[in-house]
Every structure is written in C-alpha cells, then in structure tokens.
Design a protein around this motif. Sequence first.
Motif, mmCIF file in Angstrom:
data_model
loop_
_atom_site.group_PDB
_atom_site.id
_atom_site.type_symbol
_atom_site.label_atom_id
_atom_site.label_comp_id
_atom_site.label_asym_id
_atom_site.label_seq_id
_atom_site.Cartn_x
_atom_site.Cartn_y
_atom_site.Cartn_z
ATOM 1 N N GLY A 1 0.832 -1.191 0.000
ATOM 2 C CA GLY A 1 0.000 0.000 0.000
ATOM 3 C C GLY A 1 0.865 1.238 0.000
ATOM 4 O O GLY A 1 2.056 1.192 -0.279
ATOM 5 N N HIS A 2 0.226 2.329 0.324
ATOM 6 C CA HIS A 2 0.922 3.594 0.307
ATOM 7 C C HIS A 2 1.549 3.889 1.661
ATOM 8 O O HIS A 2 1.080 3.463 2.693
ATOM 9 C CB HIS A 2 -0.055 4.716 0.004
ATOM 10 C CG HIS A 2 -0.367 4.823 -1.454
ATOM 11 N ND1 HIS A 2 0.616 4.966 -2.398
ATOM 12 C CD2 HIS A 2 -1.529 4.777 -2.119
ATOM 13 C CE1 HIS A 2 0.051 5.044 -3.584
ATOM 14 N NE2 HIS A 2 -1.246 4.923 -3.447
ATOM 15 N N GLY A 3 2.574 4.666 1.625
ATOM 16 C CA GLY A 3 3.053 5.307 2.832
ATOM 17 C C GLY A 3 3.698 4.362 3.819
ATOM 18 O O GLY A 3 3.792 4.631 4.998
ATOM 19 N N GLY A 4 4.155 3.218 3.334
ATOM 20 C CA GLY A 4 4.790 2.286 4.239
ATOM 21 C C GLY A 4 6.206 2.673 4.581
ATOM 22 O O GLY A 4 6.788 2.109 5.493
ATOM 23 N N GLY A 5 6.768 3.576 3.856
ATOM 24 C CA GLY A 5 8.156 3.936 4.131
ATOM 25 C C GLY A 5 8.476 5.252 3.497
ATOM 26 O O GLY A 5 7.610 6.030 3.199
ATOM 27 N N SER B 1 6.320 10.579 6.536
ATOM 28 C CA SER B 1 5.383 9.653 7.160
ATOM 29 C C SER B 1 4.364 10.478 7.910
ATOM 30 O O SER B 1 4.605 11.629 8.262
ATOM 31 C CB SER B 1 6.095 8.707 8.111
ATOM 32 O OG SER B 1 6.507 9.407 9.263
#
Lengths: 376, 376, 329, 329, 103, 103
Positions: free
Chosen positions: D2-6, D10
């Motif tokens: 998914g989005h925004g995992g790293g 953040s």
Amino acid sequence: MKYIDEFNDPDLARRLLDDIHATTTRPWAMMEVCGGQTHSIIRHGIDQLLPDSIELIHGPGCPVCVTPLEMIDKALAIASLPDVIFCSFGDMLRVPGTDRDLFRVKSAGGDVRVVYSPLDALEIARQNPGREVVFFGIGFETTAPANAMAVHQARSLGIGNFSMLVSHVRVPPAIEAIMQSPDCRVQAFLAAGHVCSVMGTGEYPELAERYKVPVVVTGFEPLDILEGVRRAVHQLERGEHRVDNAYPRAVQEQGNPAAISMLAEVFEVTDRAWRGIGTIPGSGWRLSPAFRAYDAEHRFRVTGVRTQESGDCRSGDVLQGLIKPNECAAFGTICTPRNPLGATMVSSEGACAAYYLYRRLDTAPPAPPKEATPVG
Amino acid sequence: MKYIDEFNDPDLARRLLDDIHATTTRPWAMMEVCGGQTHSIIRHGIDQLLPDSIELIHGPGCPVCVTPLEMIDKALAIASLPDVIFCSFGDMLRVPGTDRDLFRVKSAGGDVRVVYSPLDALEIARQNPGREVVFFGIGFETTAPANAMAVHQARSLGIGNFSMLVSHVRVPPAIEAIMQSPDCRVQAFLAAGHVCSVMGTGEYPELAERYKVPVVVTGFEPLDILEGVRRAVHQLERGEHRVDNAYPRAVQEQGNPAAISMLAEVFEVTDRAWRGIGTIPGSGWRLSPAFRAYDAEHRFRVTGVRTQESGDCRSGDVLQGLIKPNECAAFGTICTPRNPLGATMVSSEGACAAYYLYRRLDTAPPAPPKEATPVG
Amino acid sequence: MGHGGGGALSAELVEHLFAPAYGNDLLAGLADSTALTLAGTRLAFSTDSYVVRPLFFPGGSIGDLAVNGTVNDLAMSGARAAYLSCAFILEEGTDLSVVGRIAQAVGAAAVAAGVSIATGDTKVVDAGHGDGVFINTSGIGLIPHGVDIRPQRATPGDLVIVSGPIGMHGVAIMSVREGLEFGVEVTSDTAPLGGLVDAMLDVTPDLHTLRDPTRGGVATALNEIAAASGTGVLLHEHAVPVPEPVAGACGFLGLDPLYVANEGRLLAFVPRSHADAVLAAMRAHPLGAQAAVIGECVTEHPGMVVARTRFGGTRVVDLPLGEQLPRIC
Amino acid sequence: MGHGGGGALSAELVEHLFAPAYGNDLLAGLADSTALTLAGTRLAFSTDSYVVRPLFFPGGSIGDLAVNGTVNDLAMSGARAAYLSCAFILEEGTDLSVVGRIAQAVGAAAVAAGVSIATGDTKVVDAGHGDGVFINTSGIGLIPHGVDIRPQRATPGDLVIVSGPIGMHGVAIMSVREGLEFGVEVTSDTAPLGGLVDAMLDVTPDLHTLRDPTRGGVATALNEIAAASGTGVLLHEHAVPVPEPVAGACGFLGLDPLYVANEGRLLAFVPRSHADAVLAAMRAHPLGAQAAVIGECVTEHPGMVVARTRFGGTRVVDLPLGEQLPRIC
Amino acid sequence: MCLAVPGKVIGIEERNGIRMARVDFGGAVKDVCLSYLPEIEVGDYAIVHVGFALQRLDEASALATLELFAQIGALEEEFGDAWGRAAAEAGAPVPPERIKDLP
Amino acid sequence: MCLAVPGKVIGIEERNGIRMARVDFGGAVKDVCLSYLPEIEVGDYAIVHVGFALQRLDEASALATLELFAQIGALEEEFGDAWGRAAAEAGAPVPPERIKDLP
Ligand code: SF4
Ligand code: SF4
Ligand SMILES: [Mg+2]
Ligand SMILES: [Mg+2]
Ligand SMILES: [Mg+2]
Ligand SMILES: [Mg+2]
Ligand SMILES: [Mg+2]
Ligand SMILES: [Mg+2]
Ligand SMILES: [Mg+2]
Ligand SMILES: [Mg+2]
Ligand SMILES: [Mg+2]
Ligand SMILES: [Mg+2]
C-alpha cells in the motif's frame, strides 16, 4: 496446525525446561546459528525461562543482516533505474544502504516490488517484456535452491529480461570463521534446521570434530529450540561433541539431493563479504559461468557506488557473539529500528532489533514519553 | 483602459448604428474575415442591433478551426511520445482530432503545456535539455512573426531540442478562394485588422479590383466593427469597391517591415489544406529549407496517423458563409461544444460555437432540463 | 493548468453516479452545503477536496482555500462554521517545510474565520501517486432559526447582488502560472464570508439563495442556480464589477472574467423588497464594501442565464467547458 | 504494498506539525474522533482519507472501508453515526464502472450502518497525479448523555476485550496482493460497529476506552492507548483469537497477526467490575459473538504494552515500523 | 484570430541581446518582445500578440476616429431613433438608458 | 533465516511442465513448486520456503520426538518445579497455570 501446535505445547515445554534445569551444572554458551531461531527465542521469551547459566549467543544467520553494504548500494542503484522493475523479499526493503533504503527508492517513484517467491519475479518479467526485471537473490542454503530454479527457468523459458543480483551466503564457512576467532566463546552450536533440510548434515561431523564442539540440528518451534538446547547441554555436561539431529521430522542426513544438484549447476562457490564481519573465504555462491548472462551485476555495470558504513556500529561483534546488542553504545540511542545504523537493527531477525523490540524492558531505560500523534 | 474603453462607448455606438440604419436601403451580405471579429460581434450582440437587411457572414479567420485534421492527429501523436513536452496555445487543446484531443493526451499523462507565447516554449526547451520540446505553430499572419522568431532564436541560441509543428495559414489566398466559389454570396469584406497590422494593406487593392468587392480594414472593439460595417455599407450603397482602412490607429499601409522580413527568412509559402474547406494553393507557410532541422514533422516521423473527419459536419459550408451554423442538422443535437463534431464548434472563435454559446436563445429550442449535478 | 480541466473523466460525468447510489435525497439539493437536523438542532454540513495548483499564490495558499472554501460553503446555507475537519494526502517527496507552511496557513485561516479544526488525518502516498498536497476539509455549523437559504428558492423578481469585484483569485493564480506581474493590489480574494452573511441575515432572514462563485466563476454559479430553481437570470453585464487589472489580464489572455474563479465573494438572490437594505448592510461590511446589483431573476428563459450587453444586445451565458485557457484567438 | 509504508515522509513525521498550527486542543486527544459541543448538543466528529490498494478485495472495497472506517471512529467515542460526507479524488483514466461500483458500495454500506451520506464532492486529477480513487469521509454523530469514552480514561485494573478474531481484513487484502487463496471464510471483517457499541452502552455508559484496531492492528491500537493514558497494558498472547487461516497465512508470510489490520473489530477497555456484563452483551451481538478478554491494564511499565507468552515469558509489543512485508527470515 | 491587445510600455531593457519591454495592460504587467518594434519608447502604446509588440498605436489616428464618430451622430441626428428601433428588434425589455440606473 | 513452514499437500498438477502443488497452511492455500520434492503425494506434509517444497515432513519422526518429550517429563519429575523457578525469575505476575483461567 499440525506440526506447529504440538511443538508449542506449554506442558511439554515445562518437561523440557525441567530437564535442562536439572541437567545444567555450570555456565554454558551456545550459539543458535539462525536468525529465525533468534526470533523464536526472543518472541516466545524462551531465554527468560532457561537457567541463568545458559547463555544463548545470537549467530550470523540472518541473510538480511549480513548482505554487504556494497551489494545493498548496488541494489539501490539498479532499483533507481527508470526501466527496471526491482523485485525483492520484503526483508530487504528497510535495510539501510549508505544513504537510503529500497523503501525510499520505491517511495520516490522507483518500481520496487515485494515478492513472496523468486518465481513471482520471473512471472513479472514474463508479463513485462519491455522492462528489465531484477531479483535480489539473497539468502542461505534454504533460499538458494528457489533462486537457482528461477534463473534456470528464465534460461529454459527464454525470459531474457530477467536477471538476479546474487548475494548468497553459506553457513558452514561462517561457523568455521566463528570458531577460528581468537575471542570465540561459543561452546556448542544449534545448527539451522532448514539449511539442513536442504543440505543434510554431512558438512558438520568434520566441524564438530575439528573444533570439539557439539552441533545440534535444531528446528524453530519453541519445543524444537528447547530440545536443541537440552541436547546441547547434555553433550556439554558429558564432554561430548557429536552432530545430533534434534529436528528429524524435517532433516535427513542426505538433505535434498535434487536441490543440491541444482545448486551445483547454477551456482559456484565464491568468497563473500559479510556485513559487519568481513570476507569469509568460500562463504558465498555466485552464478556459475553458464548463467553469467542472468547476473544483474554483469548486466548493469553500476559504477560510482561509494559505500560508507557507520563507524559506531558494532554489528560485527554482535554477529560473532562477542557482545550482546545492548552492550553497543549506539543501541537504543542513536540506533533504533526506526533509524537503524546497522543491519542487525533493521531485520526483525537481527539480534539488535530483537533485543530492542522485545527486550527493551530488561535492557534499556524506559522509552521517553511518546509524542502526541493524532490517530484514527 | 486606453484604446479600449473609448471604443466601447454606447453613445458613440448609437451614432454609428443610426448612420448604418439610415444608410442601408437594401440587403447586403458582408463577411468579417477574422474569428476575433466574429467573437466580438456575437459577444456584444452587435448583429442584433444592425438592420435586418445586413447579413454578417462569419469568415474562415480562426486558425484553430481551419487547422487540418491530419495536423491535429500528428500533434496528438507527437504529444503522446514519452520524451516530448508538447507546448501549445490554449486554443488548440480542445480541438478534436480523429479520436481525441490534446486535453485527453494531457489527462492521460502526456506532458502537454499551455503557453502564452512561443518564447515560453523555447524557455521550456532551454530548461529541459534532456527532453524534446515541440511547439504547435498555428495561426495567421498575426501569429506567424512570433513563431518565426522562436525558431530563429532556437537556431541562434543553439537550442537543439526545440522544434515546431507548423501549420500557418495566410488570409489573402483564402479570400480569393471564397470569391472564386460559384456559391459565393459575399459582397464586401471586413478585413482582419491585426493581420494588416503586420502585413499592411498592400495585398488588398488587387483583390478589391479583381472581384469588385469593397475591403474595409476593421478592428475588434464594438465601435471598430460598427465603423467597418458602416464604411462597407456606404461603399456598397454607392457601388464602390475600394480598400478602406477603418482601423488606422493600428494599421499602416506598409505593415511591420521587420516582421515581414523575418517571415520571409524563416518561412516559405506552401499549399495548405484548410479543415472543412480543402487545399487552397499558396495559402500556408512552412519552415524554409534553412530551418528544416527545427521542423517537428521532419524530426518526428509520425507514421500510422489515420484521419477520419465526421461525415455530418458542414463546417466547410459554414466557413465559406454558405450556411449559418444553425442550418447544420448536427448543430445543437449531436454537435455541441461539449462534444464537437467539427472545429468550428470547438473554438470559442468558431462560428458554430459562438452561435451555440451565445445565440441558443434565438436559434435552438431551449436546452433540456439539466441533470442534477451536486456542486459546492 | 490545474487538474481536471479535460479528459475523459469529469466531475459532472461522475457525480450522477452518486446521488442514486447513496439512496437519500440530501445530495439532490445542489447546494454548497446540506442542511440537516440532529437532535432538534439545524446544522449545515459540507465537504470539499482541494487539489489546486500552485500550492502558494499571491494572497494565499491551498491552506487558506481549504478553510475558507468550506467555511463559505457553510455560510451559503446561512450557517456560521463552528468546526472543520482537515485531512491531508501527501505525496512522498513533498518538502516538510511546504507541509508546515500549509498547516500554518490552515491554522491562521481557521482563527480568522472563527472556526476550530476539530479532527484531522494524514495519509502519505508514493511519489507519482499523488500531487504534492491534497486537502479535504469538511465543516459543520449552526443554521439560525428561520433561515432557509437554498438554490431552489431563487424566484423571478429577486435581485442578484455580488459582494465585490470579481476575478481576483483566478487572475492571482494565473499570474503565477503565466508569469504575470501586477501592482500589489492583485491578490487572491480568499476570505471567510461568515461574518458578511451574518450581517446580511441581521437585515432579514429571508435571503433566498447564496452562492460563492468559486471554480467556473460567476457564470457557473448563476447557471447552477438558474437550473436548480428554474428561474431565468438576466445579467446586466456592464454592472458587474471587474477590476481593471483583471480586465487587462483577461484581455490579453483571452479569458472572460465571468468564468474566472473567486474565493471570497458571494452572490445573493434577494427579494426585491429587501434588496436596498441588504445591499446597504453588505456595503457596511469590509468584505462587501463594493457590493453591487448585477442582475435579476425573470420569468423569461427559465433555467437560463442571459446577459444584456452594454449596447443593448443579449447573449446566453452558458456553463463553461472546464477551465478557461489562455488563447490567441 | 500500500501507500506510505516507508520513505522520507510519514504521517507520524508530519502530524506533529498540525496540532500546534491549528491553535486549539481538540487534536491533542489522540482519539479516533473528537467530542464537541454545539448548541448544547454533544457530537462526535471524525475524518479519514482512504488510499487503500487494491480497491476491491474479498469481502469489500474501498467504499465499504470509507463508510465503516468513519462510522467506527465515531462509535469509538460512543456516538452513533448520523451523517457522513463523502469526497472522491479520481485519477484520470479510472474506469467509470469502477467508480460506479465503489459508489454503490458506499451507498450500501451507509444503509447497513444506518447513516446518511449528506454531502459530497468530486475532483478529477490528471493521470500520474493520483492513484485511481482516493476517498475522504467525515462523519458526525450524537454522543449519548453520560458517555465519556477516550483513550486517556484507560486505567490500571481495566480489562481489555477484543470483539472478535483478528487479522481477517489484512489477510484478505494480502490474499489479493500475494495471490493467496482461502476457504470462503477469509474475507475482510469490514463492518459498522455502532450497533455493537450501543449494545455495550446499554450495559453501562462507563466504558473507558474504545478503539478499532485498523492500520497497524491490535498492537498499534494498544500502544496508542497506553501512550495516551500512561497505563501499562499486559497482553495475554494465548488469549488473542487468531483464526487458523490468519495464523497460517501470517506463518508463511512471516507476519505477526497483532500487527495485521482489522476493519470490523474493536478493543474495549472496561472497568473490571463491568467486564463480565459487557462481555456477555457483546457475545449476544452478531459482531461480538467471539469477543474475548485478551489483557489488562497494569501499574507496571506505564505507557508500554507487554505480552506474556504462552510459556510464561514476556516481551515488549512495540509500535510497528510501517506496514509489515512478507519476509523470508 | 489574432487576439491582440493594446498596452502601455512602462519600461525597456535588453535581455540576452533582445530588446524587451514591460507592458502595462490596465494594471496587469507582462514582458513583451520588441524585436519587431525597435523604435518604440516608454510611454507609447502598442498592440501586443503572444508576447510580441506588433504595431505602435497612433494616438492622432485614434483621436481622429473618435472625432469622426462624434460628428457622424451630429450629422445624422435628423434620421430619428435608429437605436431605439434596433433595441426593440432585439427584444430588449429595458431601454439602454435605463440599464445604467439599475440599483 | 529461512522462514519455512509446514503445510499439507491438497492437490498436485503439472503446469508448463512443472510439478506444482496446492498446499494448505491451516486454511490459507498457496501454489507451491514441487521440483525439489517430486515424490511427494497428496495428503503429505512438506516444509515450504519462498514457494518451494524443500522436505517432506516425516510423521513417524515427529511422533517419536513428541513421545520422547513426554517421557522426559516422566523421568525427570523428581527434580522439582524448575518451571516455577524459571517463571519467577522472569518476573511473571500470573503463574502459567492461571493464564488459561482468565475470563
Ligand atoms: S545496536 Fe545498532 S549500532 Fe549497535 S551493533 Fe546493533 S545495529 Fe550496530
Ligand atoms: S454545428 Fe458542428 S457539425 Fe455542424 S457545421 Fe458546426 S461544427 Fe460542423
Ligand atoms: Mg479511522
Ligand atoms: Mg486517520
Ligand atoms: Mg480508528
Ligand atoms: Mg478518523
Ligand atoms: Mg466549495
Ligand atoms: Mg465540491
Ligand atoms: Mg461553493
Ligand atoms: Mg462543499
Ligand atoms: Mg507528481
Ligand atoms: Mg497512478
């Protein structure tokens, strides 16, 4: 689930622990070779239940941790190329290179994909004939047969846009290197069960004999680990140094012959640098000349990669069992899983991360109050 | 604003209208050549104020409308190339090609940019040396000097990644073509003031004489247009056919010599297809051989462009003044500004669009009740 | 160019999918905000996402728009905004300092509007899957007793008032995109209109319709109201206040000020009998100092907007076809 | 993934910018939704944007999540959701039929949750500047008299109840991404929890804390509550209900079910004296049939979550480092 | 075609060897290329199209034109109210005179 | 290293000339390559790693191991409550026996 639940039974665990406590008469230091075992030990709190006089030293058996920085930086450079789909096991995404990690490359728009199996990467290559698909082939003897098969199939299916960045490592040379270290404190090894499922146990009698050290082939469920410890203690208390298979349901002496012969065809032994430790002779595999065309290092001549390892990180000492993670000055201060200095802090298999995540209560002062983060 | 407000004065307009009404004794059909004049006439309702016996025929002077479909399709193909930044005046973005328009290309991820000036496109090329920047060079004599200068500067500044898709058109050959049509109904021309600002008036005496038609050089503000009509009516009523400059503040007989000599250096006359009309000999400009290297048609050999004009569209008849837009069966039914069949419906300069947008009340049944569209 | 000016998908094309799918009549009202009743209290509720580019422009930023846009949509129901939600979708690679500046703008605009940001959310998407910063705000506010302001209430005889000069916001945005320069006076008109509406309601609760002519400008807002109410709207073109720099910029870019966006203006449809008093109250408020009557509702051409030109001619004022673009002809 | 995992940005990194910029204390409460007072009425207000991929998964779609997520955030304040806003940001090139199916899902989920979609918005962004479909929903609901449910109220002695088996949603999502197959029973648990919370409030208004363990799973929710309240949380690991397919999938993907997302579960912190009655009421409701006590609040290790393993060992249960990924070791 | 508008030259400078003007369009100011109108001076007005000044606006001509318009009215006054006729034809409900008087 | 898990083979088929199994991990089913374990049959259990079956699980060995564990307890019972000692060392507030009795 069958073969899992039975080996998680607290009542049986208690019997094994009783036996270990009853048998142990003096301090013993043994190394579980495999990071998966480290993970299981810490996660289930097994170390807390053992006699204080038994010290578990966490070995170098985490392929994520030992992949050399230079290889990570090469992976980052290749993954940043616009035409490349870079596929990796999820473990590698947060491993810090010199100045970023694969996650950062992906977030910045690079096409980095997590796959469960190297065959998934091969399938991606088949479906994207206009792109170059590179798989990051890391791992010990357990993972190597799968990666070998992917390269082999790429050749037989004529999938020319697939290649592999290979950084495979082999366990026995690492054990040998540890035993040869003048600081070595390891008195017994819990050998990595799944490595032995592939390679068999034939490589160990010579090691056990040469270094007078018990080698107990050990599984991963809590009872498996307790049984490995128990058998090691019994040998140590009796002054023995045999190879003992405590994981017979999954390990046979001859290993998996089909896998071994595939490894021999696709790979050749090479010297390999281990992150934090240095180069160990004969401790790695690379693609054999017949498969050189599928070597990503060969295909993408990534130049200008300048690696710079943090000077504060003592992961080499941790990996060799010379210090516990919390004895590193950086532990929990400038080095945390969120901002890892070394690879052993980034993989949940890594000894430093395991200590930080699960043992912070014992090893470090309580964390500072967390910042308010609105959630929902 | 000076030179605008004074020429928008309703009291003076009334005086001009009084004179026109007083002078007109029988029906006259005159063509305003320029789409800018059409726009001004319809937007301000000038046609509604003229005597019923004066018919304004809307001429072909909208470069957006007459750009041939094949050229639009080439623009779409070039704009879709991944390395290209395609720059265009805003007018061209909604002009329908065979199956889409530039807006659609942009929305689908193509790098299509609207610029105010061709020099802006040149600057984009300078700032993006790694990309090909293509400017869509359309327009009449008014716009051609600007586009010529952009190509000229690209060469003198050595901006090699700049090129132009050239589809320039020239007014006098079009006037001649209209007069030669057997169906021609035009009795007088209101010549395009800004074309004359550049080219001067020297091209018209011969036309006026050959076709016995008054040519009044006319501006764009309401009073300018009324004055153009007034002078045309006076000539017609008197049976004269002179060239008369009703826009002297901006038009000199010799035009702009610097611009004319730049046009001669950068461009050469060519036959040009006019959308809806067909090819008119000598009616266009293309880059001269010395600037061929900056010709986008030459640089991007776009092949496989298949054009297919709608069979229902009568824009050619509209552009020649043979029918009014609302006499086309498609008008307001299958052809609307939202779904234009022909170019004259897409440009707000186009006669069909002007009729649809501003004259729907007079020309068509009331629009069906609009669908409920939540807004806010 | 901003987003969504063309292409296959358009909000219009999509929005007809929603109201039937949701199975209630609340969305059918065509209003800037919806009037609700909760535990006997009448509330207005509104939402909008802000995808405007550039993020910063003379006179404001996406943060100001996100607050004022929703505050104003509430005001267009006669409600004074009380609480806003504010949700960010950030694209990886966006400067933290940019996010910080926008957050500051949101906070300052909220204070200026007298509204509290009550709840928030942040999502981060990968580079290439977003566009810097998207913001959604939703807002709730109380509707005073006796107030019923809806597009449907516009009726022949109403006069149409605009609260001030038009086109400033759109031209300020364009000045960034097109490299225009202006005297200091051309900045976005972005402003919270709750106070102005309060002043108008003090004169009479019987305002028929309010609308902030944002995207698509005055022409679009008038068309939407004409369509919702079925009344004809006659616009007296010469009476529309267009500042000279707006006229100048629109002139050489080929734009029509009636279609240029505003972010701090409102259109009011007011019964003729109250018009003088409402106009006077507006002119006494800083945001309505240059308010003017620009048209009227008529029985002719129901559902359509027609402009009478300064020369006495007429023309239909239609809905725009997406964003206006600079043109040469 | 998914989005925004790293990556560099953040939500955590950014969110500290907001509360100070907004100049009020409403966001500091760390709650799923914010309790407000408007004209004497106590309301809960919440917002979330949904950027989940894939858009459709076994048991639901982004449309279900967008409704249930916000309905549940309101329920976690004890409020029954009354009205939702629903705003779409669509990427050019998205199939109209996809938008239509999602709209239908939103409508059906709203009916199931007993909430009305009161206001909406649609924006379209160019291809490459979005990611198919983003949805924001904001919601308002009434908080019953005498109810004060907040993370800060968790206190030593409270028992921690989970409303049912965990990990189903995350594993259902993963089954799409990783090409897993399951028996029919592994579908997302997405569901509206307002009715379950009502049933619990019928037993006692004195529920201390509720939270839906969505992104980041049970471990994250417990950590957030421990941090907000300053209490220690002791989790009895063997008591956590993990369905066998979830355990199986987590096993070979190397994931920890405690960190896997749920969309139809809640965690309740309940005074020990009420725990039996609350548990019984939950088990009598279809969405709480398998509710179980999984832990307790303790005075030890304040602000931290500690798990006791089935063998009697302990370990810290930390906040996750972004999304869990399939691993080999 | 050819949307060209008058603007006032308020400044002139050389840029990369090209003569450029700042032109004021009623408060909106834009940089304009003077290559085709090198003799123009600050204070002059020019017709500008797509960033280029194409022709200097001649004030004397403009004044003469406006003067002509004014005279036309004087000459033709006896012909009666053509304006009123035209407006009626266009269906105008409000006579033009009255438009200005709207509130 | 080497997260490998046991699963049950519930189906076998050839796909593009490669022998593949459907393997059930407690309800989660995954396709697994059998190239390294060609002799395995439906109903067997195998250790699976990154999509490959690496070794058949030997039920007899497993049962023997468990039997051994059970006997150890019987043999060692006289050595006293080592478990309780260990738990106390780890600071456990609730004895393991009691955990199961929590509500
Ligand atoms: S704590 Fe961090 S710095 Fe220290 S050895 Fe471990 S990884 Fe290296
Ligand atoms: S109305 Fe449409 S179809 Fe008819 S002539 Fe005009 S552009 Fe062509
Ligand atoms: Mg939520
Ligand atoms: Mg949130
Ligand atoms: Mg929540
Ligand atoms: Mg929320
Ligand atoms: Mg709005
Ligand atoms: Mg909206
Ligand atoms: Mg609005
Ligand atoms: Mg709104
Ligand atoms: Mg972007
Ligand atoms: Mg995308």
